[in-house]
Design a protein around this motif. Structure first.
Motif, PDB file in Angstrom:
ATOM      1  N   UNK A  37       0.990  12.237 -16.458  1.00 26.85           N
ATOM      2  CA  UNK A  37       1.892  11.808 -17.075  1.00 26.85           C
ATOM      3  C   UNK A  37       2.324  12.115 -18.661  1.00 26.85           C
ATOM      4  N   UNK A  38       2.303  13.241 -18.388  1.00 27.87           N
ATOM      5  CA  UNK A  38       2.140  14.526 -19.469  1.00 27.87           C
ATOM      6  C   UNK A  38       3.520  14.454 -20.040  1.00 27.87           C
ATOM      7  N   UNK A  39       4.749  14.261 -19.061  1.00 29.13           N
ATOM      8  CA  UNK A  39       5.665  15.204 -18.901  1.00 29.13           C
ATOM      9  C   UNK A  39       5.719  15.929 -18.081  1.00 29.13           C
ATOM     10  N   UNK A  40       5.280  17.057 -17.416  1.00 33.59           N
ATOM     11  CA  UNK A  40       5.057  18.323 -16.618  1.00 33.59           C
ATOM     12  C   UNK A  40       6.696  18.047 -15.601  1.00 33.59           C
ATOM     13  N   UNK A  41       6.731  17.253 -14.507  1.00 38.47           N
ATOM     14  CA  UNK A  41       7.780  17.431 -14.144  1.00 38.47           C
ATOM     15  C   UNK A  41       9.140  16.336 -14.388  1.00 38.47           C
ATOM     16  N   UNK A  42       8.872  15.831 -15.535  1.00 34.98           N
ATOM     17  CA  UNK A  42       9.801  15.898 -16.427  1.00 34.98           C
ATOM     18  C   UNK A  42      10.856  16.845 -16.651  1.00 34.98           C
ATOM     19  N   UNK A  43      10.384  17.500 -17.231  1.00 35.86           N
ATOM     20  CA  UNK A  43      10.397  18.815 -17.936  1.00 35.86           C
ATOM     21  C   UNK A  43      11.739  20.009 -16.479  1.00 35.86           C
ATOM     22  N   UNK A  44      10.845  19.436 -15.381  1.00 32.04           N
ATOM     23  CA  UNK A  44      11.341  20.578 -14.645  1.00 32.04           C
ATOM     24  C   UNK A  44      12.270  19.281 -14.205  1.00 32.04           C
ATOM     25  N   UNK A  45      12.404  18.502 -13.343  1.00 35.55           N
ATOM     26  CA  UNK A  45      14.000  17.227 -13.057  1.00 35.55           C
ATOM     27  C   UNK A  45      14.668  17.661 -14.459  1.00 35.55           C
ATOM     28  N   UNK A  46      14.919  17.663 -15.787  1.00 35.47           N
ATOM     29  CA  UNK A  46      15.723  18.294 -16.695  1.00 35.47           C
ATOM     30  C   UNK A  46      16.182  19.219 -16.537  1.00 35.47           C
ATOM     31  N   UNK A  47      15.316  20.313 -16.330  1.00 37.27           N
ATOM     32  CA  UNK A  47      15.926  21.568 -16.192  1.00 37.27           C
ATOM     33  C   UNK A  47      16.499  22.156 -15.305  1.00 37.27           C
ATOM     34  N   UNK A  48      16.542  21.302 -13.973  1.00 38.97           N
ATOM     35  CA  UNK A  48      16.829  21.617 -12.506  1.00 38.97           C
ATOM     36  C   UNK A  48      18.388  20.747 -12.731  1.00 38.97           C
ATOM     37  N   UNK A  49      18.404  19.660 -13.492  1.00 39.00           N
ATOM     38  CA  UNK A  49      19.406  18.669 -13.845  1.00 39.00           C
ATOM     39  C   UNK A  49      19.664  17.412 -13.074  1.00 39.00           C
ATOM     40  N   UNK A  50      18.723  17.156 -13.129  1.00 36.14           N
ATOM     41  CA  UNK A  50      18.373  15.744 -12.595  1.00 36.14           C
ATOM     42  C   UNK A  50      19.265  14.907 -13.321  1.00 36.14           C
ATOM     43  N   UNK A  51      20.091  13.436 -13.046  1.00 34.38           N
ATOM     44  CA  UNK A  51      20.561  13.136 -14.445  1.00 34.38           C
ATOM     45  C   UNK A  51      20.293  11.575 -13.951  1.00 34.38           C
ATOM     46  N   UNK A  52      18.671  11.379 -13.461  1.00 34.26           N
ATOM     47  CA  UNK A  52      18.033  10.592 -14.199  1.00 34.26           C
ATOM     48  C   UNK A  52      17.976  10.020 -15.538  1.00 34.26           C
ATOM     49  N   UNK A  53      17.819  11.249 -16.098  1.00 35.03           N
ATOM     50  CA  UNK A  53      17.174  11.658 -17.554  1.00 35.03           C
ATOM     51  C   UNK A  53      18.365  11.540 -19.038  1.00 35.03           C
ATOM     52  N   UNK A  54      17.677  10.821 -20.376  1.00 39.41           N
ATOM     53  CA  UNK A  54      18.717  11.238 -21.205  1.00 39.41           C
ATOM     54  C   UNK A  54      18.522  11.982 -22.147  1.00 39.41           C
ATOM     55  N   UNK A  55      18.962  12.880 -22.530  1.00 41.88           N
ATOM     56  CA  UNK A  55      18.835  13.739 -23.317  1.00 41.88           C
ATOM     57  C   UNK A  55      19.212  13.210 -25.082  1.00 41.88           C
ATOM     58  N   UNK A  56      18.315  13.122 -24.891  1.00 41.99           N
ATOM     59  CA  UNK A  56      19.163  12.315 -27.061  1.00 41.99           C
ATOM     60  C   UNK A  56      18.890  12.848 -28.207  1.00 41.99           C
ATOM     61  N   UNK A  57      18.013  14.735 -28.029  1.00 39.57           N
ATOM     62  CA  UNK A  57      18.043  15.451 -28.939  1.00 39.57           C
ATOM     63  C   UNK A  57      17.545  16.483 -28.197  1.00 39.57           C
ATOM     64  N   UNK A  58      17.645  17.858 -28.976  1.00 44.60           N
ATOM     65  CA  UNK A  58      17.412  19.637 -28.724  1.00 44.60           C
ATOM     66  C   UNK A  58      18.364  20.639 -27.681  1.00 44.60           C
ATOM     67  N   UNK A  59      18.056  21.164 -27.345  1.00 43.63           N
ATOM     68  CA  UNK A  59      19.100  22.382 -26.501  1.00 43.63           C
ATOM     69  C   UNK A  59      17.982  22.987 -25.794  1.00 43.63           C
ATOM     70  N   UNK A  60      18.532  23.395 -24.982  1.00 45.38           N
ATOM     71  CA  UNK A  60      18.140  24.484 -23.613  1.00 45.38           C
ATOM     72  C   UNK A  60      19.304  25.847 -23.967  1.00 45.38           C
ATOM     73  N   UNK A  61      18.374  26.753 -24.087  1.00 44.81           N
ATOM     74  CA  UNK A  61      19.809  27.471 -23.961  1.00 44.81           C
ATOM     75  C   UNK A  61      19.223  28.672 -22.403  1.00 44.81           C
TER      76      UNK A  61
END
Lengths: 251, 418
Positions: A37-61
């Motif tokens: 529940x720390x957010x490990x898989x969420x991080x993986x999914x966000x980096x891959x582009x899964x659309x279920x998440x809302x990015x509210x702040x920050x950047x990924x280069x």
């Protein structure tokens, strides 16, 4: 290779990532550990582009490009690869057929000609050997009827076929017996080079005996709260996560 | 006089040698029956009122070539235009053991005499234009398929057409039927068949429905199976505005196998309705039914599959499945699989699923670099390939894939899907 700055993400208004920072350079292997529940898989999914998440702040280069602006498939074509924690079964779609399409989409993206049937089959033979994936499995429907270990090996087989710049392994070791683990790790190590990088997300230190990381990070409550050399993983294995939580409270 | 079928007064009653009793019953049904409405259970989801409003005629049209209007290249091709036999375009000779006779040249056509209120069956018989009788001689194995082409030509044409097949004992054959139209709008094929499958006979029918949008197709295949026989019918609907297929199979003998498969790939406002009945009257038989649909845009599909297992029909294995993929929010499927089982030692199952493409699968494929549309095409192809794989003839399969490419831009390599 990839620089994540102050990343915040929600799912259905619930904050999962709360200011995550991480930098991975070419040639490096980073391990991300942390409690459930720390957010490990969420991080993986966000980096891959899964659309279920809302990015509210920050950047990924990602290699000079804004990763968060790219579609899932664009990220893949640019060389990002996610080995799924739960690979999807796709009845009727052959592994081989879909991989040929994937490789050709990537080549087209780079302005290259489609791979010839002969070269493709040679590549399949070479790479399936790498992860000791039965040639029969390679040509069956994607993950359909595969055992847990076969599914994970199939992920690494696909990774080998697609030769990504950045591979993210999302709990690829979960559920693997020691033989399968060795095979998967051997595949990852063989593919490792000075030009690519790997992020290994795992629960268990065991995998890191086989895939030796340059850095270990602890992800807790949506942030990386501790980073260290590979020995940190051993310490976590021994002492669990509570001491880190305590450290945080003290701070 | 029938108030629903105003066009009847413009038609000429059949001059074929149909027995008078059947003719009398047919015109009786036409006099006393209205077009079915959605209040009629069998037509609950299919509206045919529009058919009653068109002034159909039946014109003899000369066609010098069928051009691309064929499913396969076969030297044994028969051509009917607006329900009339085209001698010039049809094969003159057939494989050994196959006898083909246009109904217009037959003395005394044997067919059903009762219509049980079936207005389209009655219309078909009372105004039968032509048709053909095919006999597969006892013990003959015919490797080359016989192809029957039905071509509609012109606007508001009504073709009443009948195919009779007598596959005699221990024979084996395949008939491919292609339904097409050329420069047609508001035309209507009203088709019936009588198919008898003899003892230990293998008979396969491949039906390809590819009339242009704007046209109607209503058809009833009536099949009887003798013992130890295998009957297979694959119905693939590729085009047409309103298509209704009735398939009635009576399994009269033991140890029979019945395979009925259907595929429909629809777009725009297409409406396709498959009503099937398999009647297991005797023990020790198998039936396998698989209908699959891919629905785009505003299309509608109806599936009603009935399997009867009569009281004495023990040890029946009957499987029925209808599966649909909706690619649009505006597409509709009405699916009703039904089993009526009166025997107590049988293995039967039925099921129906309708859904969208699996989001997780689309995401997985995109995460490997496939575009959304390539991912969707791959999943749709895999979905429909299962039923197209049931088509036995490779050339028929190629035709289907060619048309899917033309209509939907799906570039499917059949080899990728086995």
């Amino acid at each position: 290779m990839i620089t994540i700055k102050n990343l915040h993400a929600n799912i259905e208004d619930k904050a999962i990532l709360k200011g995550l920072n991480l930098e991975v350079k070419a040639g490096e292997v980073h391990a991300i550990m942390g409690p459930n529940g720390a957010g490990k898989s969420t991080l993986a999914s966000i980096l891959a582009g899964k659309e279920d998440y809302e990015i509210t702040e920050g950047s990924v280069d990602f290699d000079g490009e804004d990763l968060l602006e790219m579609e899932t498939e664009e990220r893949a074509r640019e060389g990002l690869f996610l080995a799924f924690q739960y690979p999807v079964e796709i009845p009727g779609v052959s592994n081989i057929n879909f991989l040929r399409t994937a490789i050709n989409e990537k080549r087209e993206h780079k302005g290259e000609d489609p791979i010839s049937a002969k070269d493709f089959m040679a590549l399949v033979r070479e790479k399936s050997k790498l992860v000791e994936l039965d040639a029969k499995l390679a040509s069956r429907s994607v993950n359909e009827g595969f055992s847990g270990g076969e599914k994970k090996r199939n992920e690494i087989f696909q990774m080998a076929m697609l030769e990504p710049k950045l591979a993210i392994l999302d709990e690829t070791d979960s559920g693997l017996d020691i033989d399968a683990l060795r095979i998967v790790a051997n595949g990852v190590n063989t593919l490792k080079s000075d030009d690519n990088a790997t992020i290994v997300i795992t629960h268990y230190q065991r995998l890191l005996d086989y895939i030796v990381p340059d850095f270990v990070h602890v992800l807790y409550d949506g942030r990386i709260v501790k980073s260290g050399p590979k020995e940190l993983a051993l310490e976590l294995e021994e002492k669990g996560y509570d001491w880190i939580k305590e450290e945080l409270v003290e701070a | 006089m029938n108030n629903n079928l105003k066009f009847i007064k413009g038609l000429t009653p059949t001059n074929l040698s149909v027995n008078t009793n059947a003719q009398k019953n047919a015109s009786n049904v036409l006099d006393t029956t209205d077009l079915p409405t959605t209040r009629t259970e069998a037509w609950k989801y299919t509206r045919v009122a529009k058919i009653g409003k068109i002034d159909f005629t039946n014109e003899a049209t000369t066609v010098t070539s069928i051009k691309g209007k064929k499913v396969i290249d076969s030297p044994y091709t028969l051509v009917f235009v607006n329900g009339r036999f085209s001698e010039e375009l049809s094969a003159k000779s057939f494989p050994e053991g196959v006898t083909v006779t246009p109904l217009s040249t037959l003395e005394g056509i044997t067919t059903q005499e009762e219509f049980e209120g079936d207005i389209f069956g009655a219309l078909n018989l009372a105004y039968l234009n032509d048709g053909l009788h095919i006999t597969i001689t006892k013990n003959k194995v015919v490797d080359e398929p016989i192809q029957v082409i039905h071509l509609l030509k012109g606007d508001a044409q009504l073709s009443n057409f009948k195919v009779q097949i007598d596959a005699e004992d221990f024979s084996k054959a395949t008939v491919v039927q292609g339904f097409f139209s050329e420069d047609s709008n508001n035309s209507f094929v009203n088709y019936t068949s009588d198919i008898q499958v003899g003892v230990n006979t293998y008979f396969t029918m491949e039906k390809i429905q590819d009339e242009e949008a704007g046209n109607f197709h209503i058809g009833t295949d009536t099949v009887t199976q003798d013992k130890d026989s295998t009957f297979t019918i694959n119905t693939i609907t590729l085009n047409g505005t309103l298509v209704r297929n009735n398939l009635n199979i009576a399994v009269n003998g033991e140890n029979c196998t019945t395979n009925l498969n259907g595929g429909y790939l629809l777009k725009e406002k297409q409406h396709v309705d498959n009503h099937t009945v398999v009647d297991h009257k005797v023990p020790n038989c198998n039936s396998n039914e698989l209908y699959k649909g891919v629905m785009n845009e505003n299309s509608t599909a109806v599936f009603n599959g009935k399997v009867f297992v009569r009281q004495d029909a023990q040890k029946i294995n009957a499987f029925q499945s209808n599966r649909n993929v909706l690619l649009s929010d505006n597409a509709t499927v009405n699916s009703k699989p039904e089993l009526e089982i009166y025997a107590d030692d049988v293995k039967c199952s039925h099921g129906s699923t309708t859904g969208q493409l699996d989001d997780e699968a689309v995401y997985y494929l995109r995460a490997r670099g496939l575009s959304k549309s390539a991912a969707a095409q791959l999943l749709v192809s895999a979905f429909i390939a299962e039923v197209i794989a049931e088509v036995e003839n490779e050339d028929v399969k190629s035709y289907i894939y060619k048309r899917l490419n033309e209509r939907f831009g799906w570039d499917i390599n059949p080899e990728d899907f086995g």
